[in-house]
Write an enzyme that holds these catalytic residues in place. Structure first.
Site, PDB file in Angstrom:
ATOM      1  CG  HIS A 113     -11.727 -24.664  46.441  1.00 41.71           C
ATOM      2  ND1 HIS A 113     -12.542 -24.498  47.542  1.00 41.71           N
ATOM      3  CD2 HIS A 113     -11.386 -23.408  46.046  1.00 41.71           C
ATOM      4  CE1 HIS A 113     -12.703 -23.213  47.794  1.00 41.71           C
ATOM      5  NE2 HIS A 113     -12.014 -22.529  46.898  1.00 41.71           N
ATOM      6  CE  LYS A 126     -22.984 -34.160  49.449  1.00 38.15           C
ATOM      7  NZ  LYS A 126     -22.009 -33.397  50.227  1.00 38.15           N
ATOM      8  NE  ARG A 127     -18.982 -30.668  41.726  1.00 43.60           N
ATOM      9  CZ  ARG A 127     -17.853 -31.372  41.804  1.00 43.60           C
ATOM     10  NH1 ARG A 127     -17.560 -32.256  40.882  1.00 43.60           N
ATOM     11  NH2 ARG A 127     -17.015 -31.180  42.803  1.00 43.60           N
ATOM     12  CE  LYS A 175     -19.136 -33.279  45.261  1.00 42.08           C
ATOM     13  NZ  LYS A 175     -18.678 -32.636  46.496  1.00 42.08           N
ATOM     14  CB  THR A 194     -20.198 -25.369  51.972  1.00 39.81           C
ATOM     15  OG1 THR A 194     -20.584 -25.590  50.609  1.00 39.81           O
ATOM     16  CG2 THR A 194     -18.788 -24.803  52.016  1.00 39.81           C
ATOM     17  CE  LYS A 244     -24.180 -23.859  51.663  1.00 40.34           C
ATOM     18  NZ  LYS A 244     -24.006 -24.171  50.234  1.00 40.34           N
TER      19      LYS A 244
END
Length: 821
Positions: A365, A556-557, A562, A664, A668
């Site tokens: 991952h 998100k985290r 990110k 992911t 969504k």
């Protein structure tokens, strides 16, 4: 609405549900209606729906035990399930009956649904993926069991105090969990520490005995997971750690009251909290204990089920079980199975290794080298002495094969070894997972290619057919059916009910993009949800949000790769323009952030402070009124995600290309009609291909360009020097404008960008801001934007977890659906 036809034979009429509800309130909760609290009423309803679920669950277990089926065992340190009640009602097809029954009892179903505590069993995408996969396994009728840990305290509760993240205990079990089944008869002893004894038995066989220094008992808690519109269920089995003897009566009588319960305290620490802070050696050791406890209980359970219940010869175990390792956390299952087969069942090494290798497959991952787990060898040896011996033996045999293939290539040997011998010695869990698995998969096409080219290059060269790609997916039941019922109803009215089981049917929506009346109804769905969010924001946080503004969302985290701080730089850019009388044509925007930072991750926590500090200034400046608003939604989780995904107009997926394995959240958002602004990273690449370039706002360097730029010598200051707007934005931060004049508060963040910028924000800044200008123009044409939204949803079939699971079944597990009658 989808799922309105009950698929259980248990009486599920409105009258039957009312009677069951009252019976459960009296006999299980122990309250009459007149004294029942709202939570009592929720519990009675949960037990009512659970009774419908258990009928299917028991039939499924009976069917799987009677038939010679190959079972999927999904090993994961996280299962971020989300609330059960609404999802189970949808999958069982009883939502309308339950709603009517509650109405006739004078209750509001959705008020009761909102009372449910979220199981704190996961952190982010990894755990949510595991939950989506269980939903799809059940829906596709695949016999499966998920193995995880029953953490008493889940991912911490995040509160924002003075703009900073503060962690509080997430005691999600304080009211109990009506969805789990306590199984005290399913218990296994797990050994730790101690030493090994090597000897020859009476038959002349070499044997190893592990004499433990500590033994912990694992107790099973089972949660049935329902398939959608089918009678099949799968099982989630979670392990709780207990001491074999929880109370030492002798110590208590001697007055040693702490000593009387010390063993209980030490044992229960293992499943006390999800992901203890591993910045300390004690935290690292507890993480390792958790991982071994998970795989030891689970492997013992698998073998018990197949040896005792199905009478399977253990040398044939791989023909009956397919075990998936969800990232490296469960990699210890490989030496644990070898230990059980070789030490306890006396199976010779070679056939035991063949069984082990054929059973396991491994999902990678991450592309971040620091996320590939490795454990200090002295700690590993002290905690798991027998497993280190087994790993040494696996490594010796494997490196002999490498030497034969690549003679005199010592550098390759060092890279591929299961033991990292540079500096302090470590056990490499990713290498162990690669060697002990028959298949490895990446989670997007780009990610898989980068694994082959970079992270697992040696592995790919040694086994060219071992690594394959299976792009992640999410379940439409949870992420459209439950979270966006109004949109679900509109889609069903347009194309029929089957799309929640077969997302390819969404293609039938495409012609509706040209229907002006349908576009109006589509916008109204979004408008109603945004108005609801605005009301909740006012009621719960006293935030004023304009539902007519564009909702620009990044949840998100929190992590540097990110790049939430790139998003903030854009916010400051818009702020700077407004302060200077520019950008009069700017569409009003509400920027929404959410996510948790790891407790020991300073820079991520500073980014949260940065977001909140910018919000404090922007939201109170009269020059931005009606144009710009910034919100950080604390304690982001699945329950909040069910509100946030349907409200978004724009989805921010802006990680540096080559860093996000898949994502992911991007799926969504798109399934709910948000358009994406994103780099060509992870699954963004495939989403853009599916929805069409014209319906996706892409920007930034590609993964190849990132590598090339770094190889040539990336200089962030050169990018800063040639962009006047970026210089103005950074100068505003450095001046203390967003920190009450404190020029030191955000200095670590700014310095990391100016002098290091590992995630290349400065390189992508100009492209990002330019792309956001295209977004602004596009949103100004609301009819065209709505077309893009409808087309996006209609083309998202590829990103259903049903498709992903079908690919696992075909490419890796070799399992078939089993009908439950």
């Amino acid at each position: 609405m989808p799922g309105k036809t009950p698929i259980s034979d248990v009486p599920s009429s409105v009258e039957a549900i009312k009677e069951s509800f009252k019976k459960n309130l009296y006999e299980i909760v122990g309250k009459p209606m007149i004294t029942a609290t709202p939570h009592d009423l929720y519990l009675a309803l949960a037990y009512t729906v659970r009774s419908l679920l258990l009928e299917n669950f028991i039939r499924s277990i009976e069917t799987y035990l009677k038939k010679d089926v190959r079972t999927v065992a999904y090993f994961s340190a996280e299962f971020l399930l989300g609330p059960h009640l609404a999802n189970n009602m949808l999958n069982l097809g009883v939502t309308h009956q339950v709603e009517q029954a509650m109405k006739e009892l004078g209750l509001d179903l959705w008020e009761l649904v909102d009372l449910e505590e979220e199981p704190g069993l996961g952190n982010g995408g990894l755990g949510r993926l595991a939950a989506c996969f269980l939903d799809s396994l059940a829906t596709l009728k695949i016999p499966a069991i998920g193995y995880g840990l029953r953490y008493e305290h889940g991912m911490f509760e995040q509160r924002i105090e003075d703009g900073w993240q503060v962690e509080y205990s997430d005691n999600w079990l304080h009211f109990g969990n009506p969805w789990e089944l306590y199984r005290p008869e399913i218990a296994y002893d797990v050994k730790f520490q101690g030493y090994t004894q090597h000897y020859v038995d009476e038959k002349g066989r070499f044997r190893v005995r592990w004499v433990p220094g500590m033994v912990v008992r694992g107790i099973a808690y089972d949660t049935p997971i329902a398939g959608y519109n089918v009678p099949n269920c799968v099982l989630l089995r979670l392990w709780k750690a207990e001491a074999p003897q929880s109370f030492d009566y002798q110590n208590f009588n001697r007055g040693d009251f702490y000593g009387a319960v010390e063993q209980k305290v030490v044992a229960e620490n293992i499943t006390k909290v999800l992901y203890p802070n591993d910045t300390t050696m004690a935290g690292k050791q507890l993480r390792l204990e958790q991982q071994y406890f998970l795989v030891s209980c689970s492997m013992q359970d698998l073998i018990h089920n197949h040896l005792v219940r199905k009478k399977v010869d253990l040398t044939e175990l791989h023909r009956h079980v397919a075990a998936q390792l969800n990232d490296t956390h469960p990699s210890l299952a490989i030496p644990e199975l070898m230990r059980i087969l070789v030490d306890e069942y006396l199976i010779p090494w070679d056939p035991a290794w063949e069984v082990t290798r054929q059973i396991f497959s491994y999902t990678n991952h991450t592309l971040l080298p620091e996320a590939l787990e490795k454990w200090p060898l002295p700690m590993f040896q002290q905690l798991l002495p027998r497993h280190l011996e087994i790993i040494y033996e696996i490594n010796k045999r494997f490196l002999d094969q490498v030497r034969f293939r690549y003679p005199m290539d010592n550098a390759r040997l060092a890279r591929m070894s299961l033991i990292d011998e540079s500096d302090q010695k470590y056990v490499r869990m990713a290498n162990l997972a690669c060697v002990g698995s028959h298949k490895i998969n990446g989670v997007s096409r780009l990610h898989t290619q980068l694994l082959k080219d970079l992270v697992l290059k040696d592995c790919h060269e040694f086994w060219p057919d071992k690594i394959l790609s299976i792009t992640n997916g999410v379940t439409p039941r949870r992420w459209i059916g439950v979270s966006n019922p109004e949109l679900s109803a509109l889609i069903t009215e347009a194309i029929g009910e089957g799309w929640l089981m077969d997302m390819e049917q969404l293609r039938a929506l495409e012609p509706f993009a040209e229907d002006s009346e349908f576009r109006k109804r589509w916008r109204n769905v979004s408008k109603h949800h945004k108005e609801k969010v605005a009301r909740l924001a006012k009621e719960n946080f006293n935030w004023t949000i304009d539902p007519e503004s564009m909702f620009d969302v990044q949840v998100k985290r929190i992590h540097e790769y990110k790049r939430q701080h790139l998003n903030v730089l854009h916010v400051i850019t818009l702020y700077w323009r407004l302060k200077n009388g520019m950008d009069a044509q700017m569409v009003p925007r509400t920027f929404v952030f959410g996510g948790k930072a790891a407790p020991g991750y300073f820079m991520a926590k500073l980014i949260i402070k940065f977001i909140n500090s910018v919000a404090e200034v922007v939201n109170t400046d009269p020059d931005t009124k009606g144009k710009l608003r910034v919100i950080f939604r604390p304690n982001y989780n699945v329950k909040i995600g069910q509100i946030i995904y349907p409200m978004a107009d724009l989805s921010e997926q802006i990680s540096l290309a080559g860093k996000e394995a898949s994502g992911t959240g991007n799926m969504k958002f798109a399934m709910n009609g948000a358009l994406t602004i994103g780099t060509l990273d992870g699954a963004n690449v495939e989403i853009r291909e599916e929805v069409g370039e014209e319906n996706f706002f892409s920007f930034g360097l590609t993964a190849e360009e990132v590598l090339r730029t770094k190889e040539e010598g990336y200089d962030p200051m050169a990018y800063l020097a040639k962009n006047d707007e970026l210089k103005a934005v950074i100068a505003l931060v450095e001046s203390g404008h967003f920190s009450h004049g404190d020029t030191d508060l955000f200095r670590p963040l700014v310095d990391s960008l100016k002098y290091h910028d590992e995630y290349m924000l400065f390189a992508d800044y100009e492209s990002y801001v330019s792309c956001q200008e295209r977004v602004n123009l596009a949103y100004g044409d609301i009819e065209e934007w709505t077309k893009k939204s409808i087309l996006t949803v209609s083309r998202m079939a590829r990103f259903s977890s049903d498709r992903a699971i079908q690919e696992y079944c075909n490419k890796i597990w070799d399992v078939q659906p089993v009908e439950v009658t």
